[in-house]
Motif scaffolding. Structure first.
Motif, PDB file in Angstrom:
ATOM      1  N   ARG A 113       9.822   7.023   8.042  1.00 35.85           N
ATOM      2  CA  ARG A 113       8.408   6.955   8.443  1.00 35.85           C
ATOM      3  C   ARG A 113       8.045   8.025   9.457  1.00 35.85           C
TER       4      ARG A 113
ATOM      5  N   PRO B  87       0.176   4.248   8.650  1.00 40.15           N
ATOM      6  CA  PRO B  87      -1.207   4.350   8.180  1.00 40.15           C
ATOM      7  C   PRO B  87      -2.143   3.635   9.161  1.00 40.15           C
TER       8      PRO B  87
ATOM      9  N   SER C 265       0.808  -1.224   0.000  1.00 41.88           N
ATOM     10  CA  SER C 265       0.000   0.000   0.000  1.00 41.88           C
ATOM     11  C   SER C 265       0.840   1.274   0.000  1.00 41.88           C
ATOM     12  N   GLU C 266       1.981   1.272   0.673  1.00 38.49           N
ATOM     13  CA  GLU C 266       2.780   2.489   0.801  1.00 38.49           C
ATOM     14  C   GLU C 266       4.013   2.499  -0.090  1.00 38.49           C
TER      15      GLU C 266
ATOM     16  N   TRP D  98       8.585   4.233   1.079  1.00 39.38           N
ATOM     17  CA  TRP D  98       8.051   4.571   2.397  1.00 39.38           C
ATOM     18  C   TRP D  98       8.581   3.598   3.454  1.00 39.38           C
TER      19      TRP D  98
END
Length: 128
Positions: A39, A44, A29-30, A34
């Protein structure tokens, strides 16, 4: 190695499953930039990634108590059918908990948590 210690080993492996489930989803997803970065903007907390992060955190909130109870039962020679069942119940309820949390299933997820706590208390009760 007795059955209780075997369940403890399997619970370590399960903890890695919790961790890797989150890591794989967050990577997808990132993205790799990332995950490789500092971070600073935080984790998330939405969707599947957020649910897996919370499930993993919840596992790590209960697992040290389970591990300590199992190890104390072993060291104090208090292992019994009760501690065997407690380990089995804790482990399988935590197995059920991960997909229930990941897919956002209300009530059953909470029931799985309660059942896992019952297993933990069964092991702990053998120490008294």
């Amino acid at each position: 190695m007795n059955l209780q210690l075997q369940w403890l080993v399997w619970s370590i492996a399960l903890g890695l499953v919790y961790l890797m489930a989150y890591a794989c989803v967050i990577l997808k997803s990132e993205g790799v930039m990332w995950t490789a970065g500092p971070r600073d903007e935080g984790q998330p907390q939405q969707g599947l990634a957020g649910r897996l992060a919370r499930a993993q955190r919840n596992y790590m909130e209960t697992w040290p108590f389970f591990a300590a109870a199992v190890l104390l039962a072993h060291v104090l020679a208090r292992e019994s059918a009760q501690t065997e069942w407690g380990c089995l119940i804790y482990f399988w309820a935590r197995v059920a908990y991960l997909p229930l949390y990941a897919f956002g299933v209300p009530w059953l997820r909470s029931l799985a948590w309660v059942v896992s706590m019952l297993g933990l208390v069964m092991v702990l009760a053998a120490l008294f």
